[in-house]
Design an enzyme around this catalytic site. Sequence first.
Site, short mmCIF file in Angstrom:
data_model
loop_
_atom_site.label_atom_id
_atom_site.label_comp_id
_atom_site.label_asym_id
_atom_site.label_seq_id
_atom_site.Cartn_x
_atom_site.Cartn_y
_atom_site.Cartn_z
N HIS B 238 21.43 99.91 -58.54
CA HIS B 238 20.75 101.62 -58.98
C HIS B 238 19.52 100.97 -59.66
CE1 HIS B 238 20.30 105.85 -58.74
NE2 HIS B 238 21.61 106.02 -59.61
N HIS B 277 16.72 100.29 -48.42
CA HIS B 277 17.58 101.70 -49.07
C HIS B 277 18.44 101.83 -48.44
CE1 HIS B 277 17.27 105.15 -51.38
NE2 HIS B 277 16.78 104.63 -52.18
N ASP B 331 11.72 100.84 -55.88
CA ASP B 331 11.46 99.64 -57.04
C ASP B 331 10.69 98.72 -57.19
OD1 ASP B 331 14.01 100.78 -58.26
OD2 ASP B 331 14.79 99.83 -56.87
#
Lengths: 394, 394
Positions: B238, B277, B331
């Site tokens: 996460h 994702h 990210d």
Amino acid sequence: MQPAGVMSGPIPENKDQSMSTYVKGLEGIIAAQTEMSFIDGQKGILEYVGIPIGELSEKSTFEETVFLLWNKRLPTQAELDKFTSDLRSRYKLPEGMPERIRSLPRTAQPMHVLRTQISALGMYDPDPNANLVEAAREKALNILGYTPTIVAEFDRMRRGLEVVPPDPSLSFAENFLYMLNGEKPTPTMARAFDICMILHADHGLNNSTFTARVIISTLSDVYSAITGAIGSLRGPLHGGANEGVMKMLNEIPSVDAVEDYILGKLERKEKVMGFGHRVYKTRDPRATALKSLAKQLASDTGNEELYIKSRRIEEVMEREVGAKGIYPNVDFYSATTYHCIGLKLDLFTPMFAMSRLGGWSGHIIEQLADNRLYRPKAEYIGPHNAPYVPIDQR
Amino acid sequence: MQPAGVMSGPIPENKDQSMSTYVKGLEGIIAAQTEMSFIDGQKGILEYVGIPIGELSEKSTFEETVFLLWNKRLPTQAELDKFTSDLRSRYKLPEGMPERIRSLPRTAQPMHVLRTQISALGMYDPDPNANLVEAAREKALNILGYTPTIVAEFDRMRRGLEVVPPDPSLSFAENFLYMLNGEKPTPTMARAFDICMILHADHGLNNSTFTARVIISTLSDVYSAITGAIGSLRGPLHGGANEGVMKMLNEIPSVDAVEDYILGKLERKEKVMGFGHRVYKTRDPRATALKSLAKQLASDTGNEELYIKSRRIEEVMEREVGAKGIYPNVDFYSATTYHCIGLKLDLFTPMFAMSRLGGWSGHIIEQLADNRLYRPKAEYIGPHNAPYVPIDQR
């Protein structure tokens, strides 16, 4: 493609998910597999690794029950001795922690204290994120050993009493009551407390256990998962309910007042604390085990009226709503039990946590062994394609 | 009665649930309704309250975005001024907290520190469990105000530097960088950081947001819910993923080495950090916004090679697995961005937490407004009717 609102079988990745249905509170959704506890809510059965809870509460101990949950089998004598001695060597808090507990505000609520102290352990662990099964188990055992000491030391401190150091010659249950009260419990008291610990140790995918599994599924760490679970358990719709039962018992002035009190609650459609359970549509088998315990303890400790009041509440509720499947749950008689043991109201939920650590840790280990990130969907019910209106035009 | 394994529509209470299906990780299951963020993973759309994320990252601020998420509409100038000034009055930590932060071990990891310090606030709040919307919002605003200060003061302390007190004349983004570095950030730096905060503020029912909703659904408290969410975000699957991206960038010695490195990873079926994702099967719109930011910052701060390396990774990945819908996620370019801003690796995930507090708090408020306890089921896969074999016969 399936018709709208119908979901069949596990959903493969990358498939269009837009057809699935919102199930509030995830009721009825299976969100994990477990080899620890089995619940049949229709028949009122609870088993740990296949052994009926009544058998365990009669014949086992909390230590053995935790071993059972973590290893999916009962220990040999040598294994139980080792597990017990490993646990006892963790009664004493790590360096610095007793001082930190002494510096806390006396007004802090024990569940907030427990959540914070367990979280703090992660700051002092040189390898807090280690996640392989053996490391996770080691951390879980530490937390299980420390928790009673954290609760007892905080409680003594806030009462202005000297801390009573843990005694590693005592069982988990005995040692906790000894640290709390400064004297060794009677065998009846210790056994009653031990049974409470056995009965609360695991219960399927209850909210706090689910929380622990959801958190660890990001491959986070044991401290994060247990801290989250403690926060969940605090709530009055979960572990906090046993406090609510005691408050209700205190609110009812006498046995004679029970009938009017309960009928009034039902008429106003208010919740009667300690009754009903999402999972059980019949008697909660833990309540059955606790009931006879509560009766004996109430008689031993001069709290007969409390027990009789509880019995009366149960009778009125059975007459009024028993047909709807609303029966006493585990919280109902644990309130009387904890009160007779001499626990203060705000220690009821920490007691639940002390026991449920067994289940939480076992579920964390199960989740790590076969992990998949929990990542459900939200249904968006707001507007679309809204403009960003400049602030002077709003 | 429906055929086994088929679930249709919301499941009414008290109905036999034994037919439902195990969906690992709850993938595709709708577990909440929200008016905050909308995600279309097929088309690569993210909106907050209907406004496209690209619009907000270009024109809004983090403060305004949080107001939007909490109130489901953009503020007037007067409302934004009040919200901003309320937030700024909470930059300064409550009494006692700076001393507690100074006493922490320097080796503690910032996410463990943050989780513990937010949890600790619950011990000092005279009414920690207050749960009505206004009280919850007040606590959420406190936590949002304190969090940057907690992170910055801990980081200064561990570096052996004097703490820089917060400056309430500065924005959330400016003030954080000021407290961290001891000098005011350039406008470009502050704006870049502010955009990062906007982009990470909310994202449907990601794991940490789900954790917060699950915990608060026991009618627990804001401290418990946020503490749990921080613990979830820590995990490498996460929020911890942005650290993983930076580690990967550091591991690749040069731009020329990218191709072999990535091909090797793919061949060994290892995860390439920052790609793919659960929700997006096309470009993550946040990655698109971050990419140009990362490029500009890299050039401003002499980190061109880092950006070029990132671009090269993206190219190789697109060629190799783009057809499978695996693209850079949020990210990927936030790693370069945070690095160029001068943040240390282990502050990347706390930055994510600082921003996501906006979403967590909004979801907590939504959940409280229409609550139902999260209590899914576990599927028991162990033995049944096992005997309690006496210990000397095992």
